[in-house]
Enzyme design. Sequence first.
Site, PDB file in Angstrom:
ATOM      1  N   GLN A 138      -1.465   5.006 -12.494  1.00 38.51           N
ATOM      2  CA  GLN A 138      -2.178   5.828 -11.512  1.00 38.51           C
ATOM      3  C   GLN A 138      -1.945   7.268 -11.924  1.00 38.51           C
ATOM      4  O   GLN A 138      -0.890   7.835 -11.653  1.00 38.51           O
ATOM      5  CB  GLN A 138      -1.677   5.568 -10.090  1.00 38.51           C
ATOM      6  CG  GLN A 138      -2.247   6.515  -9.031  1.00 38.51           C
ATOM      7  CD  GLN A 138      -3.767   6.477  -8.937  1.00 38.51           C
ATOM      8  OE1 GLN A 138      -4.386   5.442  -9.142  1.00 38.51           O
ATOM      9  NE2 GLN A 138      -4.375   7.617  -8.653  1.00 38.51           N
ATOM     10  N   CYS A 139      -2.934   7.862 -12.602  1.00 34.99           N
ATOM     11  CA  CYS A 139      -2.752   9.199 -13.173  1.00 34.99           C
ATOM     12  C   CYS A 139      -3.187  10.323 -12.250  1.00 34.99           C
ATOM     13  O   CYS A 139      -2.763  11.464 -12.434  1.00 34.99           O
ATOM     14  CB  CYS A 139      -3.503   9.304 -14.503  1.00 34.99           C
ATOM     15  SG  CYS A 139      -2.693   8.410 -15.845  1.00 34.99           S
ATOM     16  N   GLN A 140      -4.037  10.047 -11.278  1.00 34.33           N
ATOM     17  CA  GLN A 140      -4.404  11.096 -10.328  1.00 34.33           C
ATOM     18  C   GLN A 140      -3.247  11.317  -9.355  1.00 34.33           C
ATOM     19  O   GLN A 140      -2.647  10.332  -8.895  1.00 34.33           O
ATOM     20  CB  GLN A 140      -5.655  10.678  -9.557  1.00 34.33           C
ATOM     21  CG  GLN A 140      -6.312  11.817  -8.790  1.00 34.33           C
ATOM     22  CD  GLN A 140      -7.531  11.341  -7.990  1.00 34.33           C
ATOM     23  OE1 GLN A 140      -7.418  10.433  -7.179  1.00 34.33           O
ATOM     24  NE2 GLN A 140      -8.675  11.942  -8.232  1.00 34.33           N
ATOM     25  N   TYR A 271      -3.401   3.260  -3.071  1.00 35.04           N
ATOM     26  CA  TYR A 271      -4.658   3.776  -2.534  1.00 35.04           C
ATOM     27  C   TYR A 271      -5.624   2.635  -2.211  1.00 35.04           C
ATOM     28  O   TYR A 271      -5.427   1.490  -2.638  1.00 35.04           O
ATOM     29  CB  TYR A 271      -5.318   4.733  -3.531  1.00 35.04           C
ATOM     30  CG  TYR A 271      -4.450   5.919  -3.877  1.00 35.04           C
ATOM     31  CD1 TYR A 271      -4.328   6.990  -2.996  1.00 35.04           C
ATOM     32  CD2 TYR A 271      -3.742   5.953  -5.069  1.00 35.04           C
ATOM     33  CE1 TYR A 271      -3.519   8.075  -3.303  1.00 35.04           C
ATOM     34  CE2 TYR A 271      -2.929   7.036  -5.388  1.00 35.04           C
ATOM     35  CZ  TYR A 271      -2.814   8.094  -4.504  1.00 35.04           C
ATOM     36  OH  TYR A 271      -2.018   9.157  -4.806  1.00 35.04           O
ATOM     37  N   GLY A 273      -8.701   2.648  -3.353  1.00 35.13           N
ATOM     38  CA  GLY A 273      -9.334   2.453  -4.652  1.00 35.13           C
ATOM     39  C   GLY A 273      -9.111   3.663  -5.525  1.00 35.13           C
ATOM     40  O   GLY A 273      -8.722   4.737  -5.049  1.00 35.13           O
ATOM     41  N   GLU A 275     -11.160   5.528  -8.896  1.00 32.35           N
ATOM     42  CA  GLU A 275     -12.459   5.501  -9.545  1.00 32.35           C
ATOM     43  C   GLU A 275     -12.388   5.571 -11.060  1.00 32.35           C
ATOM     44  O   GLU A 275     -13.234   6.199 -11.709  1.00 32.35           O
ATOM     45  CB  GLU A 275     -13.311   6.660  -9.021  1.00 32.35           C
ATOM     46  CG  GLU A 275     -12.767   8.057  -9.327  1.00 32.35           C
ATOM     47  CD  GLU A 275     -11.795   8.619  -8.293  1.00 32.35           C
ATOM     48  OE1 GLU A 275     -11.561   9.835  -8.308  1.00 32.35           O
ATOM     49  OE2 GLU A 275     -11.274   7.832  -7.489  1.00 32.35           O
ATOM     50  N   HIS A 299     -17.585   3.830  -2.070  1.00 30.80           N
ATOM     51  CA  HIS A 299     -16.926   5.119  -2.295  1.00 30.80           C
ATOM     52  C   HIS A 299     -16.594   5.292  -3.777  1.00 30.80           C
ATOM     53  O   HIS A 299     -16.889   6.339  -4.379  1.00 30.80           O
ATOM     54  CB  HIS A 299     -15.656   5.199  -1.447  1.00 30.80           C
ATOM     55  CG  HIS A 299     -14.919   6.499  -1.574  1.00 30.80           C
ATOM     56  ND1 HIS A 299     -15.145   7.567  -0.739  1.00 30.80           N
ATOM     57  CD2 HIS A 299     -13.965   6.907  -2.446  1.00 30.80           C
ATOM     58  CE1 HIS A 299     -14.368   8.576  -1.084  1.00 30.80           C
ATOM     59  NE2 HIS A 299     -13.634   8.194  -2.130  1.00 30.80           N
ATOM     60  N   GLU A 300     -15.966   4.260  -4.371  1.00 33.30           N
ATOM     61  CA  GLU A 300     -15.550   4.385  -5.772  1.00 33.30           C
ATOM     62  C   GLU A 300     -16.762   4.425  -6.701  1.00 33.30           C
ATOM     63  O   GLU A 300     -16.743   5.137  -7.710  1.00 33.30           O
ATOM     64  CB  GLU A 300     -14.618   3.233  -6.143  1.00 33.30           C
ATOM     65  CG  GLU A 300     -13.397   3.066  -5.240  1.00 33.30           C
ATOM     66  CD  GLU A 300     -12.624   4.357  -5.001  1.00 33.30           C
ATOM     67  OE1 GLU A 300     -12.615   5.234  -5.884  1.00 33.30           O
ATOM     68  OE2 GLU A 300     -12.014   4.489  -3.929  1.00 33.30           O
ATOM     69  N   HIS A 303     -18.083   7.915  -6.909  1.00 28.87           N
ATOM     70  CA  HIS A 303     -17.317   8.792  -7.803  1.00 28.87           C
ATOM     71  C   HIS A 303     -17.870   8.791  -9.230  1.00 28.87           C
ATOM     72  O   HIS A 303     -17.565   9.714 -10.005  1.00 28.87           O
ATOM     73  CB  HIS A 303     -15.853   8.359  -7.832  1.00 28.87           C
ATOM     74  CG  HIS A 303     -14.998   9.023  -6.806  1.00 28.87           C
ATOM     75  ND1 HIS A 303     -14.872  10.397  -6.711  1.00 28.87           N
ATOM     76  CD2 HIS A 303     -14.186   8.503  -5.845  1.00 28.87           C
ATOM     77  CE1 HIS A 303     -14.033  10.693  -5.726  1.00 28.87           C
ATOM     78  NE2 HIS A 303     -13.611   9.564  -5.184  1.00 28.87           N
ATOM     79  N   GLU A 322     -14.018  14.700  -3.297  1.00 31.38           N
ATOM     80  CA  GLU A 322     -13.935  13.696  -2.234  1.00 31.38           C
ATOM     81  C   GLU A 322     -14.930  13.926  -1.098  1.00 31.38           C
ATOM     82  O   GLU A 322     -15.445  12.974  -0.521  1.00 31.38           O
ATOM     83  CB  GLU A 322     -12.508  13.628  -1.686  1.00 31.38           C
ATOM     84  CG  GLU A 322     -11.481  13.172  -2.721  1.00 31.38           C
ATOM     85  CD  GLU A 322     -11.750  11.781  -3.267  1.00 31.38           C
ATOM     86  OE1 GLU A 322     -12.608  11.071  -2.715  1.00 31.38           O
ATOM     87  OE2 GLU A 322     -11.089  11.399  -4.251  1.00 31.38           O
ATOM     88  N   ASP A 381       0.228  15.814  -4.932  1.00 34.19           N
ATOM     89  CA  ASP A 381       0.505  14.630  -4.113  1.00 34.19           C
ATOM     90  C   ASP A 381       1.068  15.008  -2.745  1.00 34.19           C
ATOM     91  O   ASP A 381       0.837  14.314  -1.753  1.00 34.19           O
ATOM     92  CB  ASP A 381       1.495  13.696  -4.814  1.00 34.19           C
ATOM     93  CG  ASP A 381       0.835  12.877  -5.916  1.00 34.19           C
ATOM     94  OD1 ASP A 381      -0.405  12.819  -5.953  1.00 34.19           O
ATOM     95  OD2 ASP A 381       1.564  12.301  -6.742  1.00 34.19           O
ATOM     96  N   TYR A 389     -11.349  14.753   2.147  1.00 37.38           N
ATOM     97  CA  TYR A 389     -12.385  13.741   2.336  1.00 37.38           C
ATOM     98  C   TYR A 389     -13.244  14.054   3.565  1.00 37.38           C
ATOM     99  O   TYR A 389     -14.471  14.185   3.470  1.00 37.38           O
ATOM    100  CB  TYR A 389     -11.744  12.356   2.532  1.00 37.38           C
ATOM    101  CG  TYR A 389     -10.970  11.816   1.360  1.00 37.38           C
ATOM    102  CD1 TYR A 389     -11.480  10.781   0.581  1.00 37.38           C
ATOM    103  CD2 TYR A 389      -9.708  12.315   1.043  1.00 37.38           C
ATOM    104  CE1 TYR A 389     -10.767  10.254  -0.485  1.00 37.38           C
ATOM    105  CE2 TYR A 389      -8.987  11.799  -0.021  1.00 37.38           C
ATOM    106  CZ  TYR A 389      -9.520  10.772  -0.781  1.00 37.38           C
ATOM    107  OH  TYR A 389      -8.803  10.261  -1.839  1.00 37.38           O
ATOM    108  N   ARG A 568      -0.363   0.409   0.549  1.00 41.91           N
ATOM    109  CA  ARG A 568      -1.472   1.359   0.681  1.00 41.91           C
ATOM    110  C   ARG A 568      -1.056   2.485   1.622  1.00 41.91           C
ATOM    111  O   ARG A 568      -0.741   2.256   2.793  1.00 41.91           O
ATOM    112  CB  ARG A 568      -2.703   0.635   1.215  1.00 41.91           C
ATOM    113  CG  ARG A 568      -3.968   1.467   1.203  1.00 41.91           C
ATOM    114  CD  ARG A 568      -5.145   0.627   1.672  1.00 41.91           C
ATOM    115  NE  ARG A 568      -6.360   1.405   1.770  1.00 41.91           N
ATOM    116  CZ  ARG A 568      -7.508   0.943   2.260  1.00 41.91           C
ATOM    117  NH1 ARG A 568      -7.567  -0.325   2.686  1.00 41.91           N
ATOM    118  NH2 ARG A 568      -8.582   1.725   2.327  1.00 41.91           N
TER     119      ARG A 568
END
Length: 616
Positions: A138-140, A271, A273, A275, A299-300, A303, A322, A381, A389, A568
């Site tokens: 998970q890089c974001q 999360y 999801g 993208e 949603h994804e 993106h 978002e 983060d 969003y 989540r």
Amino acid sequence: MAVALSTSDPNSYSESDRCEITFLDWDVAVNFNNHTIGGFAHLTVRRKCEDLDTLVLDVRDITVEKTFLTDSGKECLFEISNPANVNFGSKLSIKLGMVPDESFKISIKYTTSSEASALQWLSPEQTAGKRQPYLFSQCQAIHARSLFPCQDSPAVKFRYTAKVKCPRDITVLMSAEREGTEPCPDDASQIVHKFSLKVPIPSYLVAIVAGDLESRDIGPRSKVWSERELVDISAHEFAETEQMLQTAEQLGGPYVWGIYDLLVLPPSFPYGGMENPCLTFVTPTLLAGDRSLADVIAHEISHSWTGNLVTNRTFEHFWLNEGHTMFLERKIVGRMHGNNLKRIHASEGWTALQDTVKALCEAGDEPYTRLVPDLRGVDPDDAFSSVPYEKGFALLYHLEQLLGGPGLGHVVRVPNIKFERDWKDFLFEYFSSEEDQQKLHGVDWETWFQGLGMPPFQPDYDGALLLEEASKVLSARWVSQPEENLGVFSREDLDNLPSLLVRQFLQFLLDEEKNPLSLVKVMRMEQVYGFNAVKNSEVRFRWLRLCIKARWVDCIALALGFVTEQGRMKFVRPIYRDLYAWEEARSQAILNFNRVRREMHSTTAMLVAKDLHLDE
């Protein structure tokens, strides 16, 4: 006073105004024994200034063995430092000498840390099948720097190829198109997986997963991947994917990424999801059985245009990703299932925004209620919430009501929009009539972007009220009914309510401040409706919060079970905060968190520790 790491991005040391990476050739091996990824990152760099003698990259807990100019093999001196003394990354400075060519290649031999923030490693016992270990990334927002040396800023986009060596029994996937496998020349127990992505992306969209995975076709360009135990029910749940893709193309133009696959991850994924191009990551909490939670896929998919093609320049402007994605997602939902459903989703989002703003203010984080927060010295983060969003969506919905017309939809086709200034310039250019110009000049832009708390204008989600009426009537009956006469309620009350309205019914009760539901009523509600046995995660989440609000001691174990069996953050953080606010439950919540902390995703663990006031 906190400072920006560079003039181009407050969260990145890399000097993207001086040069930028245009291509990554990633050649690495996954080591499940020591939880590391190691090998080479071969970077193609385009020089943007005349005096570039040092290449600056972002790293985090990475061990660099050597750096060299790829074509000549000439080794370069390098240094890792952290002059700003931040806890979310370091500065890798590579001495190039003078580089005469506008474009050059640099190679870095390195190994990640076993504690890399981008990666979560699971033992076979932690997986559904318990057959093979599992790895996912998970890089974001800015965790790519712990996976490979890079310019970890969303303003920098590059194409990439990859060769990933992994044990033969493990399937490897990436955020790219699969190009087959080849034997590993020096180890017959390993195999090399090859990938290629031809559309430039920012570093946060590089993704990898390795595990015991199977796939099922769910459309002409889509597969769903997961462990064997979940793959068939996942294929059923996400059967509308192609219809969503086609609807999105009607709104945003052609889908340029080739394939659109889904990966259902283990429950610890933090999360709903993510993208990642060609391979959207999703949480198993979406597997409701009736496709009622599949709007996350819309949603994804959105993106693919808003975020992956048109991207915020820095994470201070995350709302551009978002907010527009929520806007496009709800248009997809409206076209597929009717505008009333779109509006009830929007209304639900407004309620979530109110909850978020309240929680942030109570935690002393009111500055993060701004649409454009100041992230100098701040890990993005720490500022993550529903604000970009839902506050972003509210602004776009307000503008649509104000201006009408298709102009807002065209933003997804303008790839140079990365910043509020660019975005506003586009709006003023597109809506050029004198009447529209007056309307745009009348918008309180400063308050929208920099104002604290809720937005300055609440959109009228007309139509949601009609759809919500049954939920509202039932919740009002529970609030007003005397405790001695609760026999009037029966299971049939919910027979004609879809799960969306059941969760709305619970949300109305949660939002009731003047006459909150008593413990007696909550206990009776369980007897009548059996909410403890419900599997729909959105319904279950609201039900458990309602039980905690009523101080039902028996529900503490159920709530702790829910936050332990899945990770989540949308669910885990509010419930942990609720339990912390209840003195009788506080010690149990802290004890449970400390027991499972090492098994949680690092981002989730960091933020829950903050919610429980453990890392202050």
